[in-house]
Design a protein around this motif. Structure first.
Motif, PDB file in Angstrom:
ATOM      1  N   ALA A  67      -2.858   4.883   4.699  1.00 47.67           N
ATOM      2  CA  ALA A  67      -2.700   3.691   4.226  1.00 47.67           C
ATOM      3  C   ALA A  67      -3.456   2.471   5.124  1.00 47.67           C
ATOM      4  O   ALA A  67      -4.003   1.684   4.530  1.00 47.67           O
ATOM      5  CB  ALA A  67      -1.125   3.192   4.479  1.00 47.67           C
ATOM      6  N   MET A  68      -3.660   2.961   6.267  1.00 48.29           N
ATOM      7  CA  MET A  68      -4.677   1.817   6.930  1.00 48.29           C
ATOM      8  C   MET A  68      -5.989   2.076   6.570  1.00 48.29           C
ATOM      9  O   MET A  68      -6.698   0.894   6.582  1.00 48.29           O
ATOM     10  CB  MET A  68      -4.402   2.300   8.651  1.00 48.29           C
ATOM     11  N   ALA A 107      -3.044  -0.465  -3.506  1.00 55.40           N
ATOM     12  CA  ALA A 107      -3.938   0.883  -3.141  1.00 55.40           C
ATOM     13  C   ALA A 107      -2.861   1.884  -2.960  1.00 55.40           C
ATOM     14  O   ALA A 107      -1.814   1.720  -2.531  1.00 55.40           O
ATOM     15  CB  ALA A 107      -4.933   0.662  -2.067  1.00 55.40           C
ATOM     16  N   VAL A 108      -3.556   3.146  -3.181  1.00 56.52           N
ATOM     17  CA  VAL A 108      -2.550   4.397  -3.089  1.00 56.52           C
ATOM     18  C   VAL A 108      -3.896   4.977  -1.889  1.00 56.52           C
ATOM     19  O   VAL A 108      -4.842   5.209  -2.516  1.00 56.52           O
ATOM     20  CB  VAL A 108      -2.287   5.357  -3.987  1.00 56.52           C
ATOM     21  N   ALA A 109      -3.126   5.626  -0.802  1.00 58.14           N
ATOM     22  CA  ALA A 109      -3.872   6.562   0.104  1.00 58.14           C
ATOM     23  C   ALA A 109      -3.258   7.967   0.045  1.00 58.14           C
ATOM     24  O   ALA A 109      -1.985   8.074   0.323  1.00 58.14           O
ATOM     25  CB  ALA A 109      -3.955   5.757   1.609  1.00 58.14           C
ATOM     26  N   ALA A 136       6.223   9.806  -0.250  1.00 57.34           N
ATOM     27  CA  ALA A 136       5.737   8.679  -0.929  1.00 57.34           C
ATOM     28  C   ALA A 136       6.142   7.485  -0.076  1.00 57.34           C
ATOM     29  O   ALA A 136       7.525   7.183   0.006  1.00 57.34           O
ATOM     30  CB  ALA A 136       5.894   8.440  -2.408  1.00 57.34           C
ATOM     31  N   VAL A 137       5.394   6.693   0.715  1.00 57.79           N
ATOM     32  CA  VAL A 137       5.984   5.673   1.580  1.00 57.79           C
ATOM     33  C   VAL A 137       5.196   4.307   1.082  1.00 57.79           C
ATOM     34  O   VAL A 137       4.134   4.249   1.104  1.00 57.79           O
ATOM     35  CB  VAL A 137       5.483   6.094   3.155  1.00 57.79           C
ATOM     36  N   ILE A 193       0.992  -1.130  -0.131  1.00 56.92           N
ATOM     37  CA  ILE A 193      -0.049   0.160  -0.067  1.00 56.92           C
ATOM     38  C   ILE A 193       0.717   1.079   0.137  1.00 56.92           C
ATOM     39  O   ILE A 193       1.763   1.344   0.846  1.00 56.92           O
ATOM     40  CB  ILE A 193      -0.985   0.004   1.371  1.00 56.92           C
ATOM     41  N   LEU A 194       0.511   2.063  -0.924  1.00 61.97           N
ATOM     42  CA  LEU A 194       1.510   3.286  -0.994  1.00 61.97           C
ATOM     43  C   LEU A 194       0.888   4.372  -0.288  1.00 61.97           C
ATOM     44  O   LEU A 194      -0.271   4.794  -0.515  1.00 61.97           O
ATOM     45  CB  LEU A 194       1.663   3.662  -2.274  1.00 61.97           C
ATOM     46  N   GLY A 195       1.415   5.251   0.446  1.00 65.29           N
ATOM     47  CA  GLY A 195       0.934   6.347   1.325  1.00 65.29           C
ATOM     48  C   GLY A 195       1.625   7.339   0.900  1.00 65.29           C
ATOM     49  O   GLY A 195       2.688   7.613   0.874  1.00 65.29           O
ATOM     50  N   LEU A 196       0.824   8.382   0.449  1.00 67.28           N
ATOM     51  CA  LEU A 196       1.111   9.758   0.036  1.00 67.28           C
ATOM     52  C   LEU A 196       0.866  10.839   1.027  1.00 67.28           C
ATOM     53  O   LEU A 196      -0.576  10.987   1.191  1.00 67.28           O
ATOM     54  CB  LEU A 196       0.765  10.112  -1.471  1.00 67.28           C
TER      55      LEU A 196
END
Length: 515
Positions: free
Chosen positions: A452-453, A77-79, A19-20, A7-10
């Protein structure tokens, strides 16, 4: 690893766009960042290029792709989350209407003062749970309506930073329940409220408010155009997270099931959050703070925010650096930061009082005053630079306590996040100032993790936020650190004086502003 495991957290913050990459168990795999840019101009303006913000997000994602093998195929997914408040106006063809007014913009101060005199101002506060300040989109749009009407005339939708990124990723104009309800709505039902909008004088601009979507339930696919820009796969589900304050607190442990816990984000600004049920919300008589929903049914965060937290320390260290450099001593900021613990340990506790209102936008928590300014009290010839450093940190701690008291009572435990809390002496000071044990989270990128959660729940990797928190958050919380009793006693003696001075200073702030 198998494909489909990331999961990519922006997280587009005021300082950095990150971007994580996280695996589905919440382990951080890699992070890439780009420095954010904004500019200040006369009249208290603080603005940011919207097109550049999107390009910076693209660059951060591209850089992450260079650090994670086969990223595009592995992302499920990207959040998206980002800096809160501010006004990101979009017009025809989804193009920016000028640069965004960010949360640091102070131009709306006279409009805030006027709106707070509205006959229904108290009703607006009761609905939103949020005091008006210059940071907020409602105040800024009302100010634009009177002084910059062409901006609103050319706009089709008013977004926040994360909403702007979501639009570029998905083509969908939307916002989330958190920013919608604390600005234009009601925290109880987390929808827009007609009376709130009317109290802000924005009825004729209601069409600018976007659809509200819940990111744990609704995603939209990455467009082909955005896929080409980012290098990700078209159709990848995109989750619209809540505002960064709520996401960072969620990732750092503001709500893990225990009663009376809180979270302080000790960064450039100071954010202090308590997780409570909707029925437990306490609205203070001064009508300040925020009520920000959590993506957890029935729960919200009560929030008070200091406009400046470690910005105060940056200011002091920059003074030292500039002075030394002017004499040819090349001392950078990082070297001074490395010396902080020694200064804290050597200085006498509570020998000075410092009010940490260094921001040119004044203060917003637990009181709102655009004229507020920082000050030392009690200086004598015997004080040295280390005493000033300790007083600044103690001032940050007293400001945090001031904020928690404005939410009703002090919490039983505080989870700390932010780079500064890696300092053990600093944690000791904060714990003693507030009078509660502290725990730090080993989570490096809590904001991106919180978003991301939400995405993990949205795609069905977890059945609920509760189950996700058990895996992503609780194992990363360190053991509680209790406050030192003698230090806490000293700060308990000083805090009433800190508050009394804070109440007496506005006349001086106002007088200084006249010149």
């Amino acid at each position: 690893m198998d494909s489909g495991d990331i999961i990519l957290g922006l997280d587009s913050g005021t300082s950095v766009v990150k971007a994580v990459a996280f695996d589905l168990e919440g382990t951080q795999l890699a992070c890439a960042s780009v420095r954010n840019r904004y500019y200040r101009s006369e009249g208290g303006a603080a603005q940011q290029s919207m097109s550049q913000t999107w390009q910076d997000a693209v660059t951060a994602i591209r850089k992450l792709g260079e650090r994670v093998d086969n990223l595009a195929a592995r992302v499920v997914a990207v959040a998206v989350t980002a800096q809160g408040d501010g006004s990101w106006l979009v017009g025809a063809n989804n193009q920016p209407v000028g640069d965004a007014w960010i949360w640091l913009d102070a131009r709306a101060a006279p409009t805030v003062e006027k709106l707070n005199q509205h006959p229904l101002a108290a009703e607006r506060f009761r609905a939103t749970g949020t005091g008006l300040n210059t940071c907020q989109q409602g105040s800024q749009l009302a100010h634009m309506d009177h002084f910059y009407p062409e901006l609103l005339a050319n706009s089709e939708v008013a977004l926040h930073c994360k909403d702007w990124l979501y639009l570029n990723l998905t083509g969908i104009r939307a916002t989330d329940p958190s920013e919608a309800s604390f600005t234009f709505g009601n925290f109880r039902h987390q929808r827009y409220d007609d009376q709130v909008i009317a109290t802000l004088g924005l009825e004729q601009h209601r069409h600018l408010l976007p659809e509200i979507i819940e990111g744990t339930e609704t995603t939209h696919p990455l467009t082909a155009e955005a896929a080409q820009a980012t290098g990700l796969r078209a159709g990848t589900p995109i989750c619209l997270g809540y505002v960064d304050m709520a996401m960072t607190a969620l990732g750092a442990g503001v709500h893990t099931g225990e009663a009376n816990t809180a979270c302080s984000i000790v960064g450039s600004t100071g954010v202090h959050l308590r997780s409570v049920t909707i029925d437990e919300v306490w609205l203070n008589p001064a009508q300040t703070g925020y009520v920000i929903p959590l993506p957890w049914p029935g729960y919200v965060t009560q929030v008070q925010t200091n406009m400046a937290s470690t910005l105060n320390l940056d200011w002091l260290l920059n003074l030292a650096s500039d002075l030394l450099n002017s004499f040819g001593c090349e001392i950078d900021h990082a070297r001074l930061v490395g010396h902080i613990d020694r200064w804290l340990n050597a200085a006498k506790p509570g020998s000075l009082l410092y009010h940490p209102y260094i921001s040119i936008a004044g203060e917003r928590g637990p009181f709102v005053n655009a004229e507020a300014r920082a000050s030392f009290t009690g200086l004598s010839y015997t004080h040295n630079f280390g005493d000033l450093v300790r007083a600044v940190i103690e001032g940050i701690g007293f400001a945090a306590r001031d904020c928690y008291q404005a939410m009703g009572s002090l919490p039983g435990e505080i989870r700390l996040t932010g780079g500064a809390v890696r300092s053990q002496p600093l944690r000791q000071i904060l714990s003693a100032c507030i009078g509660a044990p502290v725990r730090i989270s080993q989570r490096d990128e809590a904001g991106a993790a919180g978003a991301a959660m939400m995405a993990a729940v949205a795609i069905g990797a977890y059945p609920s936020m509760e189950s996700c928190v058990k895996t992503w958050v609780m194992p990363l919380l360190d053991a509680p650190e209790a406050p030192a009793s003698e230090l806490m006693q000293r700060y308990n003696q000083l805090f009433p004086t800190y508050q009394q001075l804070r109440n007496d200073l506005p006349a001086a702030w106002h007088a200084l502003k006249q010149f």
